[in-house]
Design a protein around this motif. Structure first.
Motif, PDB file in Angstrom:
ATOM      1  N   THR A   1      44.658  33.208  -0.810  1.00  0.00           N
ATOM      2  CA  THR A   1      45.103  33.736   0.491  1.00  0.00           C
ATOM      3  C   THR A   1      44.097  33.396   1.586  1.00  0.00           C
ATOM      4  O   THR A   1      44.491  33.150   2.728  1.00  0.00           O
ATOM      5  CB  THR A   1      45.273  35.249   0.438  1.00  0.00           C
ATOM      6  N   MET A   2      42.825  33.382   1.233  1.00  0.00           N
ATOM      7  CA  MET A   2      41.830  33.073   2.266  1.00  0.00           C
ATOM      8  C   MET A   2      41.897  31.603   2.650  1.00  0.00           C
ATOM      9  O   MET A   2      41.600  31.227   3.789  1.00  0.00           O
ATOM     10  CB  MET A   2      40.436  33.423   1.768  1.00  0.00           C
ATOM     11  N   GLY A   3      42.258  30.744   1.664  1.00  0.00           N
ATOM     12  CA  GLY A   3      42.323  29.319   1.969  1.00  0.00           C
ATOM     13  C   GLY A   3      43.408  28.984   2.962  1.00  0.00           C
ATOM     14  O   GLY A   3      43.373  27.935   3.602  1.00  0.00           O
ATOM     15  N   VAL A   4      44.375  29.883   3.116  1.00  0.00           N
ATOM     16  CA  VAL A   4      45.542  29.581   3.942  1.00  0.00           C
ATOM     17  C   VAL A   4      45.169  29.427   5.421  1.00  0.00           C
ATOM     18  O   VAL A   4      45.772  28.638   6.136  1.00  0.00           O
ATOM     19  CB  VAL A   4      46.590  30.690   3.737  1.00  0.00           C
ATOM     20  N   VAL A   5      44.182  30.172   5.871  1.00  0.00           N
ATOM     21  CA  VAL A   5      43.949  30.229   7.319  1.00  0.00           C
ATOM     22  C   VAL A   5      42.741  29.415   7.763  1.00  0.00           C
ATOM     23  O   VAL A   5      42.350  29.492   8.926  1.00  0.00           O
ATOM     24  CB  VAL A   5      43.751  31.689   7.771  1.00  0.00           C
ATOM     25  N   LYS A   6      42.139  28.664   6.872  1.00  0.00           N
ATOM     26  CA  LYS A   6      40.934  27.946   7.272  1.00  0.00           C
ATOM     27  C   LYS A   6      41.277  26.658   8.029  1.00  0.00           C
ATOM     28  O   LYS A   6      42.277  25.997   7.722  1.00  0.00           O
ATOM     29  CB  LYS A   6      40.099  27.627   6.024  1.00  0.00           C
ATOM     30  N   ASP A   7      40.426  26.331   8.988  1.00  0.00           N
ATOM     31  CA  ASP A   7      40.654  25.140   9.779  1.00  0.00           C
ATOM     32  C   ASP A   7      39.794  23.971   9.339  1.00  0.00           C
ATOM     33  O   ASP A   7      40.064  22.828   9.646  1.00  0.00           O
ATOM     34  CB  ASP A   7      40.355  25.430  11.256  1.00  0.00           C
ATOM     35  N   ASP A   8      38.712  24.279   8.645  1.00  0.00           N
ATOM     36  CA  ASP A   8      37.772  23.248   8.211  1.00  0.00           C
ATOM     37  C   ASP A   8      38.249  22.725   6.867  1.00  0.00           C
ATOM     38  O   ASP A   8      38.494  23.486   5.932  1.00  0.00           O
ATOM     39  CB  ASP A   8      36.372  23.874   8.093  1.00  0.00           C
ATOM     40  N   ILE A   9      38.386  21.403   6.759  1.00  0.00           N
ATOM     41  CA  ILE A   9      38.958  20.810   5.550  1.00  0.00           C
ATOM     42  C   ILE A   9      38.140  21.182   4.308  1.00  0.00           C
ATOM     43  O   ILE A   9      38.682  21.441   3.231  1.00  0.00           O
ATOM     44  CB  ILE A   9      39.082  19.274   5.725  1.00  0.00           C
ATOM     45  N   LYS A  10      36.807  21.246   4.489  1.00  0.00           N
ATOM     46  CA  LYS A  10      35.976  21.580   3.328  1.00  0.00           C
ATOM     47  C   LYS A  10      36.099  23.046   2.944  1.00  0.00           C
ATOM     48  O   LYS A  10      36.006  23.404   1.772  1.00  0.00           O
ATOM     49  CB  LYS A  10      34.509  21.236   3.616  1.00  0.00           C
ATOM     50  N   GLN A  11      36.341  23.892   3.960  1.00  0.00           N
ATOM     51  CA  GLN A  11      36.499  25.318   3.656  1.00  0.00           C
ATOM     52  C   GLN A  11      37.749  25.550   2.816  1.00  0.00           C
ATOM     53  O   GLN A  11      37.748  26.338   1.870  1.00  0.00           O
ATOM     54  CB  GLN A  11      36.589  26.130   4.954  1.00  0.00           C
ATOM     55  N   VAL A  12      38.825  24.850   3.186  1.00  0.00           N
ATOM     56  CA  VAL A  12      40.057  24.978   2.405  1.00  0.00           C
ATOM     57  C   VAL A  12      39.787  24.610   0.958  1.00  0.00           C
ATOM     58  O   VAL A  12      40.183  25.316   0.020  1.00  0.00           O
ATOM     59  CB  VAL A  12      41.157  24.081   3.001  1.00  0.00           C
TER      60      VAL A  12
ATOM     61  N   VAL B   1      47.027  41.013   9.767  1.00  0.00           N
ATOM     62  CA  VAL B   1      46.530  40.483   8.489  1.00  0.00           C
ATOM     63  C   VAL B   1      45.615  39.300   8.737  1.00  0.00           C
ATOM     64  O   VAL B   1      44.637  39.071   8.022  1.00  0.00           O
ATOM     65  CB  VAL B   1      47.722  40.074   7.602  1.00  0.00           C
ATOM     66  N   ARG B   2      45.953  38.523   9.787  1.00  0.00           N
ATOM     67  CA  ARG B   2      45.215  37.302  10.045  1.00  0.00           C
ATOM     68  C   ARG B   2      43.715  37.564  10.174  1.00  0.00           C
ATOM     69  O   ARG B   2      42.887  36.866   9.584  1.00  0.00           O
ATOM     70  CB  ARG B   2      45.721  36.672  11.338  1.00  0.00           C
ATOM     71  N   GLU B   3      43.413  38.574  10.944  1.00  0.00           N
ATOM     72  CA  GLU B   3      41.989  38.834  11.193  1.00  0.00           C
ATOM     73  C   GLU B   3      41.255  39.181   9.896  1.00  0.00           C
ATOM     74  O   GLU B   3      40.138  38.721   9.641  1.00  0.00           O
ATOM     75  CB  GLU B   3      41.841  39.972  12.196  1.00  0.00           C
ATOM     76  N   THR B   4      41.933  39.984   9.074  1.00  0.00           N
ATOM     77  CA  THR B   4      41.332  40.348   7.809  1.00  0.00           C
ATOM     78  C   THR B   4      41.070  39.122   6.959  1.00  0.00           C
ATOM     79  O   THR B   4      39.990  38.939   6.384  1.00  0.00           O
ATOM     80  CB  THR B   4      42.273  41.299   7.042  1.00  0.00           C
ATOM     81  N   ILE B   5      42.087  38.250   6.899  1.00  0.00           N
ATOM     82  CA  ILE B   5      41.937  37.079   6.040  1.00  0.00           C
ATOM     83  C   ILE B   5      40.910  36.127   6.633  1.00  0.00           C
ATOM     84  O   ILE B   5      40.076  35.570   5.925  1.00  0.00           O
ATOM     85  CB  ILE B   5      43.290  36.373   5.858  1.00  0.00           C
ATOM     86  N   GLU B   6      40.964  35.958   7.957  1.00  0.00           N
ATOM     87  CA  GLU B   6      40.008  35.029   8.561  1.00  0.00           C
ATOM     88  C   GLU B   6      38.578  35.510   8.384  1.00  0.00           C
ATOM     89  O   GLU B   6      37.652  34.725   8.346  1.00  0.00           O
ATOM     90  CB  GLU B   6      40.322  34.848  10.048  1.00  0.00           C
ATOM     91  N   SER B   7      38.410  36.800   8.278  1.00  0.00           N
ATOM     92  CA  SER B   7      37.068  37.331   8.028  1.00  0.00           C
ATOM     93  C   SER B   7      36.772  37.392   6.535  1.00  0.00           C
ATOM     94  O   SER B   7      35.851  38.081   6.115  1.00  0.00           O
ATOM     95  CB  SER B   7      36.925  38.723   8.618  1.00  0.00           C
ATOM     96  N   ASN B   8      37.594  36.687   5.745  1.00  0.00           N
ATOM     97  CA  ASN B   8      37.391  36.671   4.294  1.00  0.00           C
ATOM     98  C   ASN B   8      37.388  38.069   3.711  1.00  0.00           C
ATOM     99  O   ASN B   8      36.566  38.404   2.869  1.00  0.00           O
ATOM    100  CB  ASN B   8      36.092  35.957   3.932  1.00  0.00           C
ATOM    101  N   TYR B   9      38.317  38.880   4.161  1.00  0.00           N
ATOM    102  CA  TYR B   9      38.434  40.262   3.669  1.00  0.00           C
ATOM    103  C   TYR B   9      37.135  41.048   3.838  1.00  0.00           C
ATOM    104  O   TYR B   9      36.851  41.956   3.067  1.00  0.00           O
ATOM    105  CB  TYR B   9      38.860  40.287   2.199  1.00  0.00           C
ATOM    106  N   TYR B  10      36.364  40.649   4.802  1.00  0.00           N
ATOM    107  CA  TYR B  10      35.090  41.347   5.117  1.00  0.00           C
ATOM    108  C   TYR B  10      34.162  41.418   3.910  1.00  0.00           C
ATOM    109  O   TYR B  10      33.375  42.340   3.780  1.00  0.00           O
ATOM    110  CB  TYR B  10      35.360  42.750   5.670  1.00  0.00           C
TER     111      TYR B  10
END
Lengths: 101, 678, 142
Positions: B319-330, B589-598
């Protein structure tokens, strides 16, 4: 021959205490040496008295050795006193106080 | 064939030699140490392949020798004889397979580095190649370690190397902190591992992985005896020690909750990421579970925990991989997710499935990272996917190999990832029908398939499809053979590696094509798949939905359906000429996921809010009470001796008086005690 | 300056109490010890002196059978040791007593006169620095 051993022992103790008294109260190094001699001879009296008490000559022979050692001790002691005098112009044992913290 | 085994130590020693050469002579060498590294890893690869041949062709089917005994103690364990600490080599089918994987990936990464690092005019290249050499050496030695202590030592060395390589660009702000984080987080797990090693050594008096005098055999005997170990049931104690070792695995393999270091580790060079994620550091954790699988097989609790953690991590990271913009982060989150699958597979008793996925993942994840590296070269070191686009026609080799890796990662039939992931999910399903907890883990794993498909193809479409969204994407930097060769080699493997174990096909058609299954069924007695299956029969009941065939079809169909729907959603949303971000639709939900579930936040809070005050209190206790006591003792004795020394006047008469006083006191005491005065 | 021994009374006698006390304690112990009344003594008719001599030199054959000490060989060793110790003491006394003039050792028993006693050099064997006057006079002569 019938003097009880206690008296010899008391005599020896008295001599020893006299020697000790000299060491504790006198300041002259020569007096020290003499006091030590008295104490050594107190020990000798003990040795000889008990040699007689037990009928064993070992004590007597030992007394001879002690005398020889006392002579050696006096030789050294006099040498020390000479040096003491040369360094301090005095034979007062309270003058050198370097043996301290 | 058997004589080949004598050269086994050289597999690890080649990269070590490369490390020494790169360190000592690197600056003077033409490629700054790349050539020795390539030659050494190629040598390791050749020898590893020879080992596979020797294991396959040998009579015993494995090789086990003790190289060096560095402590032979008499300290007996709770069960067993005196403990011996040794360095030894164990090459059985599992180790041989892993040796090939590791040396192959290391070799390809070295080749790739020629273009990724050398051609870019990086400084500090000897350090880079020395790090790669040491990294490869540590991992290879870890793989063929024959006992837990040796494994632990090289496990730690692997952690150190990752620290050195993640922090390669140490002049940036983020790389050193990422390196420190990787080191500390994995070290936190390794701490439990170390306790586990000591506990196992103290309990069973041996640390051998395989054979009659292994701790696995000793633990089995202890459980059969039904006795007590350290006040616990033998099985409980095995669970406890197994979970302690699992702590190291969770740290290294980036499982929840110790996964936070891995996304940050993207600060290292992409080649290093490929090595870490595909073959070395992260794989080490799962490999360790596979290596001592017989031990975990004794404890249903430990297995269930492994399975559940794995399933949860698979979904959580996906789920966290879904919102990443950096190719390596995904890719980083996909790695965490995929290792979750492996843990799930091993946890439900799918030993072959877990190892199979480990192998396939090594190929396609190395491919994807190297592909990402190629993209980063194309894009002049731009990693934001929103600035890419349209690379499909400009770099076809990169595109098609990357696509092969992506298809494997998403689990699309018939690419390699599908077969292994399907096997894991199938194994989870048949156990899950009897156990609700495993069913939950299975459900999470299944759900993660959807997210995997989605984020993988979101990445592919954003990177390669559509219109170029920046100037560099219009005119990408060309790439050379050193990039293309590893990509093609891995691309082919990502497509065909699934043939190694076509379990569903075998189950449906009855053909004997489960090669990996057979491969892992030979080897040291007690560490084979057959032995594990027997041990697991006592642990897990399995059930089918209808018949075996329908179960296979249901498992495969479900995961395929979800993978396709995830990919299809990505297709619909992002395979357009001008894709736009759809994250806003996710709402809060986006913010939570983008923050990697804190996760980072709560771990920082744990460190700052809990550990720091605790450490401060401990420091204050140390400063005041302990130091105070010590200083007090010393000042009392100083003060006392300062007073007492005054009786040393230096006057002989006083000394004599003191001696006499002492003598009188002694005589009086002795006289009173001895009754001399009566 | 050389002082004759002076009898000092008063407070300096205070440590002497220790000696007296020691005597008191030891006397009490001696008097409380139950010694046998009769001494064993030596047998009649032997010469104690000659027995000691025989014992010292380990002349076992010459010792009287009755009241002899017996195995006396260690006495011989002790006798020799005492001789050595006396020798050593003599030498040590000479070393301690010798003094140095112009860097040359002058034997204590040397017949060569080195002048009056006031000009004798202090041997710099130990911390003679306490006595400043003698040091300074010595320094001038060097």
């Amino acid at each position: 021959m019938n003097v009880p051993i206690e008296y010899f022992v008391l005599l020896s103790m008295a001599l020893f205490s006299i020697g000790l008294f000299g060491i504790l109260t006198r300041r002259n190094a020569l007096m020290f040496l003499m006091s030590v001699e008295i104490m050594v001879n107190a020990a000798n009296i003990n040795l000889i008295a008990f040699a007689l008490y037990h009928g064993n000559l070992t004590g007597q022979v030992f007394a001879l050795f002690v005398m020889a050692l006392a002579a050696a001790e006096v030789a050294i002691g006099l040498g020390i006193i000479l040096v003491l005098y040369r360094n301090f112009r005095d034979v007062d044992v309270t003058v050198p106080t370097t043996m301290r913290w | 064939m058997e004589g080949l085994f004598d050269y086994a130590p050289a597999i690890a020693l080649f990269p070590l030699a490369a490390f020494v050469i790169a360190l000592a002579f690197g600056p003077k060498l033409p490629k700054k140490g790349a050539i020795p590294g390539i030659v050494a890893t190629a040598g390791s690869l050749a020898l590893s392949l020879a080992m596979v041949a020797a294991v396959a062709g040998g009579e015993e089917g494995y090789y086990h020798t003790t190289l060096f005994t560095w402590a032979a103690g008499d300290a007996a364990g709770e069960v067993g004889e005196g403990i011996e600490f040794t360095f030894g080599i164990l090459i059985d089918p599992l180790a041989a397979l892993m040796l090939v994987i590791v040396s192959l990936i290391a070799f390809l990464v070295h080749v790739f580095s020629l273009e990724y690092m050398n051609a870019e005019g990086e400084t500090g290249l000897p350090r880079y190649y020395a790090g790669l050499g040491l990294f490869t050496f540590s991992m290879l030695a870890f793989v063929y370690a024959d006992n837990l202590l040796m494994a632990f030592m090289f496990f730690e060395l692997v952690g150190l190397c990752s620290f050195l390589l993640i922090g390669f660009w140490f002049r940036t702000r983020s790389a050193p902190s990422a390196a420190k984080k990787a080191f500390l987080v994995t070290r936190f797990g390794d701490y439990f591992f170390l306790i586990g090693v000591v506990a196992i050594a103290a309990t069973f008096g041996t640390l051998q992985f395989a054979g009659d005098d292994s701790f696995v055999a000793a633990a089995e005997a202890a459980i059969d005896d039904g006795g007590q170990l350290f006040g616990f049931d033998a099985e409980t104690w095995v669970t406890i020690t197994g979970l302690l070792v699992l702590g190291g695995v969770i740290g290294k393999s980036a499982q929840f909750p110790l996964h936070t270091w891995l996304p940050d580790a993207m600060e290292g060079p992409t080649t290093v990421s490929a090595l870490i994620h595909a073959a070395t550091m992260v794989a080490a954790g799962v490999y360790l579970v596979a290596r001592m699988f017989g031990y975990y097989a004794l404890s249903p609790t430990a297995l269930a925990i492994i399975a559940f953690v794995g399933g949860f991590t698979a979904l959580f990271a996906a789920t966290m991989g879904v919102v990443k913009d950096d190719i390596k982060q995904v890719l980083a989150y996909s790695t965490i997710s995929q290792y979750g699958y492996m843990m799930l597979g091993l946890g439900v008793g799918g030993y072959v499935a877990g190892v199979f996925h480990l192998m396939n993942h090594a190929f396609f994840k190395a491919l994807l990272f190297l592909g990402a590296g190629a993209v980063i070269i194309l894009m002049h070191h731009e990693q934001d996917m929103w600035k890419m686009g349209g690379l499909k026609n400009k770099a076809p080799v990169t595109y098609y190999t990357f696509l092969a890796g992506a298809l494997a990662l998403a689990g699309i039939i018939p690419f390699s990832g599908f077969w292994s992931k399907d096997e894991i999910l199938y194994d989870a399903l048949i156990v899950g029908t009897e156990q609700p907890l495993i069913m939950a883990a299975y459900a999470m794993g299944l759900l993660a398939v959807f997210f995997t498909g989605f984020y993988t193809f979101r990445m592919v479409f954003l990177t390669f499809h559509g219109e170029p969204r920046s100037d560099v994407a219009e005119d990408p930097h060309p790439v050379g053979w050193a990039v293309k060769f590893p990509l093609i080699a891995l691309g082919v493997l990502a497509v065909v590696a699934g043939v190694a174990n076509l379990a569903p096909v075998a189950k449906l058609t009855g053909l004997e094509i489960e090669f990996l299954n057979e491969w892992l069924s030979s080897g040291v007695e007690g560490t084979t798949y057959v032995a594990y299956t027997d041990a697991l029969a006592a642990v897990y009941d399995t059930g089918y939905i209808g018949t075996e065939s329908t179960t296979v079809l249901i498992a495969a169909g479900l995961s395929l359906l979800l993978a396709f729907s995830g990919a299809g959603l990505a297709w619909k949303l992002y395979n357009v000429p001008e894709p736009v971000a759809h994250k806003e639709r996710l709402g809060s939900v986006r913010e939570t996921i983008e923050s990697n579930y804190y996760q980072d936040e709560y771990q920082v809070w744990l460190a700052e809010g809990l550990t720091l005050p605790l450490a401060r209190a401990a420091d204050r206790f140390d400063q005041t009470v302990i130091d105070g006591t010590v200083n007090g003792v010393s000042s009392v004795s100083l003060f006392g001796s300062d007073r007492v020394k005054r009786i040393q006047t230096g006057i002989v008469t006083n000394y004599a008086a003191l001696i006499v006083t002492g003598f009188i006191a002694l005589v009086i005491v002795l006289g009173v005690l001895g009754g001399w005065f009566l | 300056m050389t002082n004759g021994p002076q009898l000092r009374l008063g407070e300096s006698l205070l440590p002497g109490i220790l000696a007296v006390a020691l005597f008191g304690v030891m006397a009490m112990i001696a008097l409380n010890t139950g010694f046998a009344d009769e001494m064993v003594g030596f047998p009649e008719g032997i010469s104690v002196t000659s027995e000691i001599g025989y014992a010292l030199f380990d002349f076992t054959a010459l010792q009287s059978t009755e009241g002899s000490i017996g195995n006396t060989e260690p006495f011989l060793v002790s006798f020799l040791l005492v001789a050595v110790v006396l020798d050593a003491a003599l030498d040590a006394a000479l070393v301690l007593a010798k003094r140095e003039t112009e860097g040359k050792p002058i034997a204590a028993l040397s017949s060569v006169s080195t002048g009056d006693s006031a000009s004798t050099q202090p041997a710099a064997t130990d911390g003679g620095a306490e006595d400043g006057s003698s040091r300074s006079s010595g320094g001038e002569q060097r």
